[in-house]
Design a protein around this motif. Structure first.
Motif, PDB file in Angstrom:
ATOM      1  N   ASP A 115      23.760  85.398  46.898  1.00 20.29           N
ATOM      2  CA  ASP A 115      24.861  85.633  47.720  1.00 20.29           C
ATOM      3  C   ASP A 115      24.703  86.531  48.942  1.00 20.29           C
ATOM      4  N   LEU A 116      23.960  87.747  48.666  1.00 22.92           N
ATOM      5  CA  LEU A 116      24.009  88.829  49.731  1.00 22.92           C
ATOM      6  C   LEU A 116      23.243  88.116  50.899  1.00 22.92           C
ATOM      7  N   LYS A 117      22.314  87.603  50.628  1.00 15.06           N
ATOM      8  CA  LYS A 117      21.145  86.856  51.556  1.00 15.06           C
ATOM      9  C   LYS A 117      21.808  86.295  52.609  1.00 15.06           C
ATOM     10  N   ASP A 118      22.897  85.490  52.215  1.00 12.76           N
ATOM     11  CA  ASP A 118      23.874  84.772  53.323  1.00 12.76           C
ATOM     12  C   ASP A 118      24.622  85.550  53.998  1.00 12.76           C
ATOM     13  N   VAL A 119      24.883  86.743  53.505  1.00 16.12           N
ATOM     14  CA  VAL A 119      26.034  87.638  54.132  1.00 16.12           C
ATOM     15  C   VAL A 119      25.244  88.649  55.278  1.00 16.12           C
ATOM     16  N   ASP A 120      24.197  89.396  54.700  1.00 20.40           N
ATOM     17  CA  ASP A 120      23.580  90.207  55.669  1.00 20.40           C
ATOM     18  C   ASP A 120      21.992  90.647  55.049  1.00 20.40           C
ATOM     19  N   GLU A 121      20.929  90.200  55.730  1.00 17.80           N
ATOM     20  CA  GLU A 121      19.694  90.311  55.410  1.00 17.80           C
ATOM     21  C   GLU A 121      19.264  91.805  55.213  1.00 17.80           C
ATOM     22  N   ILE A 122      19.800  92.923  55.731  1.00 18.52           N
ATOM     23  CA  ILE A 122      19.348  94.042  55.742  1.00 18.52           C
ATOM     24  C   ILE A 122      19.841  94.580  54.430  1.00 18.52           C
ATOM     25  N   SER A 123      21.367  94.192  54.089  1.00 15.34           N
ATOM     26  CA  SER A 123      21.701  94.572  52.796  1.00 15.34           C
ATOM     27  C   SER A 123      20.942  94.160  51.603  1.00 15.34           C
ATOM     28  N   TYR A 124      20.584  92.703  51.904  1.00 14.56           N
ATOM     29  CA  TYR A 124      19.860  91.841  50.849  1.00 14.56           C
ATOM     30  C   TYR A 124      18.629  92.648  50.549  1.00 14.56           C
ATOM     31  N   ILE A 125      17.818  93.155  51.489  1.00 16.17           N
ATOM     32  CA  ILE A 125      16.515  93.971  51.602  1.00 16.17           C
ATOM     33  C   ILE A 125      16.861  95.218  50.784  1.00 16.17           C
ATOM     34  N   ARG A 126      17.766  95.809  51.142  1.00 17.19           N
ATOM     35  CA  ARG A 126      18.147  97.256  50.402  1.00 17.19           C
ATOM     36  C   ARG A 126      18.233  96.966  48.830  1.00 17.19           C
ATOM     37  N   PHE A 127      19.346  95.959  48.725  1.00  9.73           N
ATOM     38  CA  PHE A 127      19.576  95.591  47.288  1.00  9.73           C
ATOM     39  C   PHE A 127      18.264  95.277  46.562  1.00  9.73           C
ATOM     40  N   ALA A 128      17.458  94.339  47.182  1.00  8.74           N
ATOM     41  CA  ALA A 128      16.446  93.785  46.494  1.00  8.74           C
ATOM     42  C   ALA A 128      15.444  94.942  46.161  1.00  8.74           C
ATOM     43  N   SER A 129      15.335  95.779  47.284  1.00 10.32           N
ATOM     44  CA  SER A 129      14.201  96.924  47.047  1.00 10.32           C
ATOM     45  C   SER A 129      14.485  98.016  45.930  1.00 10.32           C
ATOM     46  N   VAL A 130      15.878  98.116  45.330  1.00 10.18           N
ATOM     47  CA  VAL A 130      16.224  98.914  44.113  1.00 10.18           C
ATOM     48  C   VAL A 130      16.127  97.952  43.026  1.00 10.18           C
ATOM     49  N   TYR A 131      16.683  96.637  43.527  1.00  8.86           N
ATOM     50  CA  TYR A 131      16.702  95.874  42.192  1.00  8.86           C
ATOM     51  C   TYR A 131      15.206  95.617  41.603  1.00  8.86           C
ATOM     52  N   ARG A 132      14.628  95.055  42.434  1.00  6.58           N
ATOM     53  CA  ARG A 132      13.216  94.619  42.024  1.00  6.58           C
ATOM     54  C   ARG A 132      12.102  95.581  42.028  1.00  6.58           C
ATOM     55  N   GLN A 133      12.472  96.817  42.347  1.00  6.43           N
ATOM     56  CA  GLN A 133      11.744  97.901  42.227  1.00  6.43           C
ATOM     57  C   GLN A 133      10.410  97.769  42.817  1.00  6.43           C
ATOM     58  N   PHE A 134      10.328  97.513  44.241  1.00  5.83           N
ATOM     59  CA  PHE A 134       9.013  97.150  45.044  1.00  5.83           C
ATOM     60  C   PHE A 134       8.156  98.097  44.588  1.00  5.83           C
ATOM     61  N   LYS A 135       6.863  97.753  44.193  1.00  4.44           N
ATOM     62  CA  LYS A 135       6.126  98.885  43.635  1.00  4.44           C
ATOM     63  C   LYS A 135       4.959  99.244  44.859  1.00  4.44           C
ATOM     64  N   ASP A 136       4.787  98.353  45.908  1.00  4.65           N
ATOM     65  CA  ASP A 136       4.015  98.882  47.113  1.00  4.65           C
ATOM     66  C   ASP A 136       4.645  97.740  48.306  1.00  4.65           C
ATOM     67  N   MET A 137       4.032  98.284  49.351  1.00  6.11           N
ATOM     68  CA  MET A 137       4.350  97.618  50.598  1.00  6.11           C
ATOM     69  C   MET A 137       4.096  96.105  50.690  1.00  6.11           C
ATOM     70  N   SER A 138       3.103  95.543  49.823  1.00  5.95           N
ATOM     71  CA  SER A 138       2.659  94.288  50.368  1.00  5.95           C
ATOM     72  C   SER A 138       3.831  93.203  49.493  1.00  5.95           C
ATOM     73  N   VAL A 139       4.456  94.015  48.533  1.00  9.20           N
ATOM     74  CA  VAL A 139       5.631  92.937  47.928  1.00  9.20           C
ATOM     75  C   VAL A 139       7.040  93.161  48.745  1.00  9.20           C
ATOM     76  N   PHE A 140       6.945  94.414  49.332  1.00  8.90           N
ATOM     77  CA  PHE A 140       8.104  94.335  50.294  1.00  8.90           C
ATOM     78  C   PHE A 140       7.845  93.527  51.589  1.00  8.90           C
ATOM     79  N   LEU A 141       6.774  93.484  52.246  1.00  6.38           N
ATOM     80  CA  LEU A 141       6.328  92.732  53.423  1.00  6.38           C
ATOM     81  C   LEU A 141       6.586  91.151  52.876  1.00  6.38           C
ATOM     82  N   LYS A 142       6.335  90.858  51.724  1.00  3.95           N
ATOM     83  CA  LYS A 142       6.190  89.205  51.316  1.00  3.95           C
ATOM     84  C   LYS A 142       7.757  89.013  51.410  1.00  3.95           C
ATOM     85  N   GLU A 143       8.676  89.846  50.956  1.00  8.29           N
ATOM     86  CA  GLU A 143      10.020  89.722  50.780  1.00  8.29           C
ATOM     87  C   GLU A 143      10.579  89.517  52.255  1.00  8.29           C
ATOM     88  N   LEU A 144      10.191  90.254  53.088  1.00  6.19           N
ATOM     89  CA  LEU A 144      10.560  90.276  54.665  1.00  6.19           C
ATOM     90  C   LEU A 144      10.078  88.930  55.321  1.00  6.19           C
TER      91      LEU A 144
END
Length: 160
Positions: A115-144
């Motif tokens: 639901d958040l992805k459709d509302v605001d991408e930046i908020s989505y990335i922030r939520f996903a970074s905490v929720y998915r506990q990105f371990k390194d930059m490559s996982v974060f870049l893949k999501e972006l």
């Protein structure tokens, strides 16, 4: 209903209406003692729903926890409180529609992110970074990259 200002126990209802989902009634009230106006919400008491945490512990489902997470992820972003409350309503409805007594935090998080992805991408990335506990930059870049591809899809189709 107790007044939040003077704590007097008597108030009168000025206006009542159902919320968009039809499961909640919003009431505007006025304290009979001090005249302060405030809003209350009345909702059906649902059967208890347990959330299975990542460590295996169980706790009761909390709308407030989801809303707090959304508020933190949307801080300083153009996301209205009403939009965040709609996301929480939609997520809770989806979880309860499963008909299960227990649900994992993974599923709740995925519903929120959809639901958040459709509302605001930046908020989505922030939520996903905490929720998915990105371990390194490559996982974060893949999501972006996935978000960039999604945003570019309508442009690609328009060019055809």
């Amino acid at each position: 209903m107790r007044c939040p200002k003077c704590h007097h126990n008597s108030s009168r209802v000025i206006d009542s209406r159902q919320t968009d989902d039809g499961r909640t009634i919003r009431r505007r009230r006025e304290c009979e003692n001090c005249g302060f106006r405030f809003t209350t919400f009345e909702r059906i008491e649902e059967t208890p729903l347990l959330v299975i945490k990542k460590d295996g512990k169980r706790e009761e489902f909390s709308r407030d926890k989801i809303l707090r997470g959304l508020i933190r992820s949307a801080e300083k972003r153009p996301v209205a409180m009403e939009q965040m409350e709609q996301i929480v309503d939609h997520v809770e409805a989806r979880v309860r529609a499963l008909g299960e007594n227990e649900v994992s935090t993974n599923l709740i998080g995925e519903y929120v992110m959809e639901d958040l992805k459709d509302v605001d991408e930046i908020s989505y990335i922030r939520f996903a970074s905490v929720y998915r506990q990105f371990k390194d930059m490559s996982v974060f870049l893949k999501e972006l990259q996935e978000i960039v591809e999604k945003v570019n899809e309508p442009e690609d189709e328009a060019k055809k």
